[in-house]
Enzyme design. Sequence first.
Site, PDB file in Angstrom:
ATOM      1  N   ASP A 129     -34.532  73.018 -27.712  1.00 19.65           N
ATOM      2  CA  ASP A 129     -34.948  73.984 -28.724  1.00 19.65           C
ATOM      3  C   ASP A 129     -36.458  74.106 -28.741  1.00 19.65           C
ATOM      4  OD1 ASP A 129     -36.036  71.959 -30.697  1.00 19.65           O
ATOM      5  OD2 ASP A 129     -33.955  71.271 -30.572  1.00 19.65           O
TER       6      ASP A 129
ATOM      7  N   GLU B  90     -30.510  66.097   7.052  1.00 19.09           N
ATOM      8  CA  GLU B  90     -30.859  66.674   5.743  1.00 19.09           C
ATOM      9  C   GLU B  90     -32.321  66.420   5.377  1.00 19.09           C
ATOM     10  OE1 GLU B  90     -26.642  66.590   3.312  1.00 19.09           O
ATOM     11  OE2 GLU B  90     -27.895  64.786   3.255  1.00 19.09           O
TER      12      GLU B  90
END
Length: 732
Positions: free
Chosen positions: A536, A616
């Site tokens: 928030d 990767e």
Amino acid sequence: MAILFNETTSTFTLLTKQSMYQMKADKYDVLLHTYYGKKGAAYDYSYLITYADHGFSGNPYEVGDDRTYSLDVLPQEYPVYGSGDYRPTALKIRYPDGSCACELRYAGYQIKKGKYALPGLPTVYAEEDSQADTLVITLEDTRKLFFVHLYYGVLEDLDLITRSVCIENHSESPLYLEQALSTCVDFQHGDYHIHTFYGRHMKERTQQTNLIPHGIQSIGSSRGASSHQHNPFFVLTSPQATEDVGDCYGFSFLYSGDFLALGSKDQFEQTRIVMGIHPDNFCWHLEPGERFYTPEAAMAYTAQGMNALSQIYHRAYRHNLCRGKFKTARRPVLLNSWESVYMNFDGKKLIEMAKDAADLGIELFVMDDGWFGKRDLDVSGLGDWYVNENKLGCNLRELSDEIHALGMQFGIWFEPECINEDSDLYRKHSDWALKVPGKTPVRGRCQLVLDFSREDVREHILNQICQVLDSARIEYLKWDFNRSISDIYSALLPPEKQGEVAHRYILGLYDMLEKLFCRYPDLLLEGCSGGGGRFDAGMLYYTPQIWCSDNTDAIDRLSIQYGTSFGYPISTVGAHVSQCPNEQTGRITPLETRATVAMAGTFGYELDTSEIKPEEKPIIQNQIVEFKKYYDLIQDGLYYRLTSPEDLPACHGWEFVKEDKSEALLCVVALQIPPNASRCRIQLKGLDENKIYLVEGEAYPGSVLMNGGYLIPHATVEYESFRIHIVEKNRD
Ligand code: GLA
């Protein structure tokens, strides 16, 4: 001046770049709300009000026999309980005699340069006084016991109007505030859609749209935190509004505790919006001479659609709500230990991971939960914030030094507000937890919540945190909070003040975060509450980023981050590339797609480096280089939602555009691979129609990319993603 007062008509008009907001003290000194919407002439909009005799709508005493004047019908700026207005109210006060009926009348105003601040509460701030104006309108109750000061902050260039309310008891007896909301807006005409963001743990901020009905459409939280379930932000639009056009109003609450937000249509087709602290766990005892300040609500309006509304909040919150060094400084790319090793680690394992991370180009190593007290499972240890050196095999200084020797920064996890019953702290101070005498408390994740309304409790925990921070080289702190609050009762307060505990708790939380923020200005704080349970605008004043969700599945994250983007900037969204198959959903997604999604946030990794395959490694190294290259474009560029994942498009896309329109980054994830189908087309936004842009070696006019669109390459594997850099031709 962005605030006008017309003495002849007694109207106050607030002006921002696109919006106009107006109130009027009428002939009875009632403060009416007359207009909110597109900026135009500062005319007296009260001409739009219809006065008529409506059955069962009562009349204030002073209007005599005039049955056409009723507060049940009139658009009001700050409606109060018991005034003859039966719609949802903003203020309900219990008087010393036990009654609650109240009437307020206009008593004066003040206009000041600069933006007001609120004691102990987060607010949007102006960098300089010239950036904002403040209006304070004072109303007094007709029994002459208290004032209500309505605060308005007008940030003209940011296109934002903020509101807060101060209630001042000037009588000789205590008053009880049973409800004190922060904002109310009455719309006399029109139908409205309300767009809210609901969810649950691991599925936060899912967009939902409803027509405001006759009756009430409400959202809120009484969980002690703003919650995973509903976000204290919503958008109100005309039913015709889209992402690109139409009237849109934003309502954002700068508060991290219980909240209520609702839209309600009345018998005369008028719509009322209110937002503020949820009254369920709230009753504030206001002693003579005392003032109570409500948290701030930030409102915005645009006629340019929902995306433009989001951009208003993005700019304002990034630059005028977040504070400190990391408001602008580039945040480090991090590796977090949680989804890699959970609590099963020792110092050796962490160093091994850190070595791999350094090799990949990662800049910050974060040791998550499990390093303190007795903490190998989540049933014990919270409250004992001292390092478990036996488990680590070294002290914190040694660990942090080793990590720094690898060229990386070091970060650490805390959950300061909670306590396990199996902890030294609880054994010593069981009354420090929120508990109701004579009742067993509700547990959440096997833990209780500390009474942060108490200064002694906060001081103890803050001291422990400071001791840890001072004992080693620590550049980052993750502040977690992993349950909803219940059993709201503070052992130190008398019965008549127990209704204050939930709000005092949040004031205590803010007090502690402020102290931490001031004492460690170089510390990067990340908020977290089981992921996005306290995402928030209140938290953003203290922590410039918040872990967005415990769900790290890239495809689920599309919805979560999409919903989050309506009210919050990209720079605040904690997002990481995690292991595959995903820990929460088992889904398999390409490594590049996980990075594309995490790049629409703070970007980092949360996986076991020992399981990274050799092929990767260079991919990850490149991702980090690429993220750093696009950092400014992503964090400071204008963000455009191009599609909605809720519509399940074949390709879901979003875009970052540099403010001068010279560069953009188009990100697309293929959600489906329809066989034997045409290529997916995405229309870009925010480019300059007349500029020529280079996209993958081809030149296109901006108008073509926006009107005709761009054809996305065929996806060849499930959930393939594309990051397409678009740059103005011949740019220096
Ligand atoms: C919460 C957080 C996670 C992790 C765990 C640790 O769930 O959201 O990121 O920190 O707590 O217990």
